[in-house]
Design a protein around this motif. Structure first.
Motif, PDB file in Angstrom:
ATOM      1  N   PRO A   9       0.657  -1.081   0.030  1.00  0.00           N
ATOM      2  CA  PRO A   9       0.112  -0.116   0.004  1.00  0.00           C
ATOM      3  C   PRO A   9       0.965   1.215   0.216  1.00  0.00           C
ATOM      4  O   PRO A   9       0.401   2.543  -0.280  1.00  0.00           O
ATOM      5  CB  PRO A   9      -0.682  -0.114   1.313  1.00  0.00           C
ATOM      6  CG  PRO A   9       0.093  -0.832   2.301  1.00  0.00           C
ATOM      7  CD  PRO A   9       0.813  -1.950   1.247  1.00  0.00           C
ATOM      8  N   LEU A  15      -4.489  -1.441  -2.401  1.00  0.00           N
ATOM      9  CA  LEU A  15      -5.308  -1.850  -1.195  1.00  0.00           C
ATOM     10  C   LEU A  15      -6.411  -0.983  -1.038  1.00  0.00           C
ATOM     11  O   LEU A  15      -7.472  -1.041  -0.569  1.00  0.00           O
ATOM     12  CB  LEU A  15      -4.277  -2.118  -0.051  1.00  0.00           C
ATOM     13  CG  LEU A  15      -4.952  -2.268   1.507  1.00  0.00           C
ATOM     14  CD1 LEU A  15      -5.867  -3.459   1.355  1.00  0.00           C
ATOM     15  CD2 LEU A  15      -4.083  -2.637   2.538  1.00  0.00           C
ATOM     16  N   ALA A  16      -5.921   0.503  -1.047  1.00  0.00           N
ATOM     17  CA  ALA A  16      -7.060   1.685  -0.888  1.00  0.00           C
ATOM     18  C   ALA A  16      -8.361   1.435  -1.476  1.00  0.00           C
ATOM     19  O   ALA A  16      -9.321   1.680  -1.123  1.00  0.00           O
ATOM     20  CB  ALA A  16      -6.296   3.099  -0.979  1.00  0.00           C
ATOM     21  N   ALA A  37       0.827  -4.448   5.075  1.00  0.00           N
ATOM     22  CA  ALA A  37      -0.206  -3.683   5.549  1.00  0.00           C
ATOM     23  C   ALA A  37      -0.690  -4.105   7.087  1.00  0.00           C
ATOM     24  O   ALA A  37      -1.363  -3.543   7.652  1.00  0.00           O
ATOM     25  CB  ALA A  37      -1.212  -3.869   4.599  1.00  0.00           C
ATOM     26  N   TRP A  44      -2.352   1.351   7.903  1.00  0.00           N
ATOM     27  CA  TRP A  44      -3.135   0.389   6.873  1.00  0.00           C
ATOM     28  C   TRP A  44      -3.528  -0.839   7.917  1.00  0.00           C
ATOM     29  O   TRP A  44      -4.843  -1.105   7.870  1.00  0.00           O
ATOM     30  CB  TRP A  44      -2.265  -0.160   5.897  1.00  0.00           C
ATOM     31  CG  TRP A  44      -1.913   0.714   4.869  1.00  0.00           C
ATOM     32  CD1 TRP A  44      -0.974   1.430   4.626  1.00  0.00           C
ATOM     33  CD2 TRP A  44      -3.097   1.299   3.930  1.00  0.00           C
ATOM     34  NE1 TRP A  44      -1.229   2.409   3.491  1.00  0.00           N
ATOM     35  CE2 TRP A  44      -2.561   2.313   3.192  1.00  0.00           C
ATOM     36  CE3 TRP A  44      -4.365   1.031   3.822  1.00  0.00           C
ATOM     37  CZ2 TRP A  44      -3.048   2.841   2.252  1.00  0.00           C
ATOM     38  CZ3 TRP A  44      -4.844   1.644   2.714  1.00  0.00           C
ATOM     39  CH2 TRP A  44      -4.363   2.621   1.970  1.00  0.00           C
ATOM     40  N   ARG A  47      -6.588   0.671   9.661  1.00  0.00           N
ATOM     41  CA  ARG A  47      -7.903   0.572   8.590  1.00  0.00           C
ATOM     42  C   ARG A  47      -8.509  -0.825   8.421  1.00  0.00           C
ATOM     43  O   ARG A  47      -9.627  -0.928   8.427  1.00  0.00           O
ATOM     44  CB  ARG A  47      -7.589   1.327   7.595  1.00  0.00           C
ATOM     45  CG  ARG A  47      -8.668   1.415   6.551  1.00  0.00           C
ATOM     46  CD  ARG A  47      -8.441   2.580   5.437  1.00  0.00           C
ATOM     47  NE  ARG A  47      -9.463   2.312   4.513  1.00  0.00           N
ATOM     48  CZ  ARG A  47      -9.761   2.879   3.341  1.00  0.00           C
ATOM     49  NH1 ARG A  47      -8.581   3.346   2.862  1.00  0.00           N
ATOM     50  NH2 ARG A  47     -10.644   2.715   2.698  1.00  0.00           N
TER      51      ARG A  47
END
Length: 96
Positions: A9, A15-16, A37, A44, A47
């Protein structure tokens, strides 16, 4: 739906984009460089592990990068056989 994320990421937006696109009942598997991540304390990991997705990290890739002791406590490691099982369970798949 099964989402396989393979890029870090920190170098790409894969990934986002996956997290923005994936419905909450999706499974996300981090492979290759994407396993970074899962490092505890990273933006990351925070999240990933507060979302409602099932998140898995491929153990072989975590071990290859020496990240085993650094992962978020909620990180679930799977081996290649478990990845194959997840692939069989999810007819629809997307690789990021």
């Amino acid at each position: 739906m099964l989402h396989l994320v393979k890029h870090s990421p920190y170098s790409r937006q894969a990934l986002a984009q996956c997290l923005d696109y994936a419905p909450s009942n999706s499974a996300i598997v981090l492979i290759s460089d994407a396993v970074v991540a899962g490092v505890a304390g990273s933006e990351w990991a925070i999240r990933l592990f507060t979302e409602t997705h099932a998140v898995y990290l491929l153990k072989e890739d975590v071990d290859a990068r020496g990240l085993g002791e650094k992962l978020h406590p909620s990180a679930e490691l799977i081996d290649m056989h478990q990845l194959v099982d997840l692939s069989a369970e999810h007819v629809t798949q997307m690789t990021w």
